[in-house]
Design an enzyme around this catalytic site. Structure first.
Site, mmCIF file in Angstrom:
data_model
loop_
_atom_site.group_PDB
_atom_site.id
_atom_site.type_symbol
_atom_site.label_atom_id
_atom_site.label_comp_id
_atom_site.label_asym_id
_atom_site.label_seq_id
_atom_site.Cartn_x
_atom_site.Cartn_y
_atom_site.Cartn_z
ATOM 1 N N GLY A 130 0.846 -1.197 0.000
ATOM 2 C CA GLY A 130 0.000 0.000 0.000
ATOM 3 C C GLY A 130 0.868 1.227 0.000
ATOM 4 O O GLY A 130 1.334 1.664 1.042
ATOM 5 N N THR A 131 1.102 1.768 -1.189
ATOM 6 C CA THR A 131 1.994 2.913 -1.277
ATOM 7 C C THR A 131 1.950 3.436 -2.694
ATOM 8 O O THR A 131 1.333 2.839 -3.571
ATOM 9 C CB THR A 131 3.431 2.478 -0.916
ATOM 10 O OG1 THR A 131 4.234 3.638 -0.785
ATOM 11 C CG2 THR A 131 4.026 1.635 -1.996
#
Lengths: 273, 204
Positions: free
Chosen positions: A56-57
Site C-alpha cells: 500500500g503505497t
C-alpha cells in the site's frame, strides 16, 4: 590480513560455518537463525501471511534529460489502519544512489542499508564507485536467494554513474528490469496516468519535479493506502538532492482551491433625513 | 471483509438540548476512491436523522425502506415519530433479515420534539439496540473514533461547542483510516433548527 571480526555485530559472529574470509570482509549475506519449531513449513507459511502487506503505497521514478526524479508518498498502512503518515520511503543508499520502499517496510530498510554497505565495500575494493546496474544486481541477487521465504519488496534503484542516469526496478520475487519510467505500489496506476500524460524528455528540472509531485498527489487522492507527504528527489551528476516534501492535504487545496462563496449583501434600512 | 468494502464512518454525540451526527463522505471500492460526495446521513423527520455506514448498496436500500415504514407510520398515527420508537423500527427492520442481514450498522440521532430530550443510539447489523448517554460510533474506524470521542467528549456541550467536538473527533479518527475520509458533513440538531456544515479535511 587484518582481523576485522571485532567490528562485526554480535549476531553475525554466531555463525562461523560460512567461509571465514567472506564473513570477515562482510561480503557474505547476513545469516538468520531459523525458529526452533516442530512444523517449520506451517510456521513459515503463517509468518509469510502475517508479514504480507499489500504494498500500500505510491512510489515513482523516471529518467529525463537532466537526470532522474524519484518521488514517493509517506503513508504506512496495516490493513485499513493507517499506522504512520510520516514514513521515509526514499532511502539514501549513498550520495548518488537512491532506493524506494514499497512492500514490507522493515525488509526495504534492512536490505537497502545492507546494499549501501556492500556498495561501500565495492568502492574500497575497486577504487571506483559502483554503477547503478551493479548496485541493483547486488540487491537482486540477494533477494533471489531469499525467494519464497516471504520477503516483500518492490523497490526502484535510481542513481547517476559514469554512463549517466540509471534506473532499475528490483523486487522480492527476484526480478530486475532496467527502464526509463516506473511506478510501484497500490497507487501506481493513478500516478502512471498523470506521469505518462505530462512527461516530456526535455523538461527542466523544476517541471519534472512538479510533474512527479502532481502524480504522487493524484495517487494519494484516489488511493486509500497512499497519503501523507509527497517527497520528490532529483539525482543529477552531483548526486541526489531533496527537492520538496509537501503535505498532500495542503496540495489538494492548492491545486483545487475552494471558490469563495459569494455573500449576498444584507438589505439595509436607508435613513431618510 | 464486507463491512469495509466501501468504507465509511458515522459518529453521533449528545449535547445540552441538542445532538450532533457526523459522517465522512467517501465511497470507495476497496482501495479505489470512487466518490467524495456519498450521502450516509438521511433525514427521517425534522429533528431525526439516521446514519448508515457499511456496505453502500445497503446504505441506500435501508434508507429507502426506512423512509417507507416511516411514511406509513405517519399516515396511520397522524403524528411525527419519536426517536425512541424510530430506533425500534430500525431494529425490527434489521432483525427481519436475521439470517441474511443488511450490512449496515445504523446510528440514530434526534430530539423528541414534545419533551426536547436529545436521543442517540446505534445498532449492530442485526438490530441490537445500544442507547448510551454520551456518544455512538460506527464504521471502519470505530477503534480510532472511540478513542477520539472518549478523549474529547464532555457532558452538556452547547451546540457550537458540540459541533467543534464532533468534527475534531471524526476528522482525527478517519485520518487514521485508509477507508474513510475525503470530506466530512456534520448535522447539529437543536430543538428549533438543524444546521448542516461540511468540513474541510485532508483528501488523502
Amino acid at each position: 590480513m587484518l582481523d576485522l571480526r571485532v567490528l562485526e555485530p554480535c549476531s553475525l559472529q554466531s555463525s562461523l560455518a560460512a567461509c571465514a574470509d567472506s564473513q570477515v570482509l562482510g561480503t557474505a549475506p547476513p545469516t538468520f537463525k531459523l525458529p526452533a519449531v516442530a512444523d517449520l513449513d506451517g510456521f513459515q507459511k503463517a509468518a509469510v501471511q502475517m508479514v504480507k502487506p499489500a504494498k500500500g503505497t505510491t512510489t515513482l521514478a523516471f529518467v529525463f534529460k537532466h537526470g532522474v526524479i524519484v518521488a514517493a508518498d509517506s503513508r504506512a498502512s496495516m490493513g485499513n489502519y493507517i499506522s504512520s503518515q510520516t514514513v521515509k520511503k526514499i532511502l539514501e543508499i549513498n550520495r548518488y544512489l537512491l532506493g524506494t520502499m514499497a512492500g514490507g517496510a522493515a525488509d526495504c530498510q534492512f536490505w537497502q542499508r545492507n546494499l549501501g554497505t556492500r556498495c561501500r565495500l565495492h568502492e574500497l575494493a575497486n577504487k571506483r564507485r559502483i554503477s547503478v546496474a551493479g548496485a541493483s544486481k547486488l540487491l537482486a541477487n540477494t533477494l533471489y536467494s531469499y525467494r519464497g521465504m516471504g520477503l516483500s519488496m518492490g523497490t526502484m534503484i535510481a542513481g547517476w554513474d559514469e554512463s549517466g542516469p540509471g534506473l532499475y526496478y528490483v523486487d522480492s520475487e527476484g526480478g530486475r528490469v532496467e527502464g526509463k519510467r516506473f511506478s510501484v505500489g497500490s497507487g501506481s496506476t493513478y500516478a502512471y496516468g498523470v506521469l505518462d500524460t505530462g512527461f516530456r524528455f526535455d523538461m527542466t528540472v523544476d517541471e519534472a519535479v512538479e510533474l512527479a509531485r502532481r502524480a504522487i498527489y493524484h495517487a494519494t487522492f484516489r488511493d486509500g493506502a497512499s497519503g501523507g507527504v509527497a517527497s520528490v528527489y532529483y539525482v543529477g551528476p552531483q548526486g541526489f538532492k531533496k527537492m520538496s516534501g509537501d503535505d498532500v492535504g495542503e496540495l489538494h487545496y492548492k491545486y483545487y482551491p475552494v471558490p469563495e462563496a459569494t455573500v449576498e449583501a444584507e438589505m439595509e434600512d436607508v435613513t431618510t433625513s | 471483509s464486507i463491512m469495509s468494502y466501501n468504507g465509511g464512518v458515522v459518529i453521533a454525540m449528545k449535547g445540552k438540548g441538542c445532538v450532533a451526527i457526523a459522517a465522512d463522505r467517501r465511497l470507495g471500492v476497496r482501495g479505489h476512491t470512487v466518490a467524495m460526495d456519498f450521502q450516509k446521513i438521511f433525514e427521517m423527520g425534522p429533528h431525526l436523522y439516521v446514519g448508515l455506514p457499511g456496505l453502500a448498496t445497503d446504505t441506500i436500500t435501508v434508507a429507502q425502506r426506512l423512509k417507507f415504514r416511516l411514511n406509513m407510520y405517519e399516515l396511520r398515527e397522524n403524528r411525527r415519530i419519536t426517536p425512541k420508537t424510530f430506533a425500534s423500527v430500525v431494529a425490527n427492520l434489521l432483525y427481519e433479515r436475521r439470517f441474511g442481514p443488511y450490512f449496515v450498522e445504523p446510528v440514530i440521532a434526534g430530539i423528541d420534539t414534545k419533551t426536547g430530550e436529545p436521543y442517540i443510539c446505534n445498532t449492530d447489523l442485526i438490530g441490537c439496540l445500544n442507547e448510551p448517554d454520551d456518544f455512538v460510533v460506527s464504521g471502519t474506524c470505530v477503534e480510532q473514533a472511540f478513542g477520539m470521542c472518549e478523549a474529547l467528549w464532555e457532558p452538556d456541550l452547547e451546540p457550537l461547542d458540540l459541533f467543534e467536538t464532533i468534527s475534531q473527533a471524526l476528522v482525527n479518527a478517519f485520518d487514521r483510516d485508509a477507508m474513510s475520509g475525503w470530506g466530512a458533513v456534520v448535522h447539529v440538531i437543536e430543538k428549533d433548527k438543524v444546521t448542516v456544515r461540511t468540513v474541510k479535511t485532508r483528501m488523502d
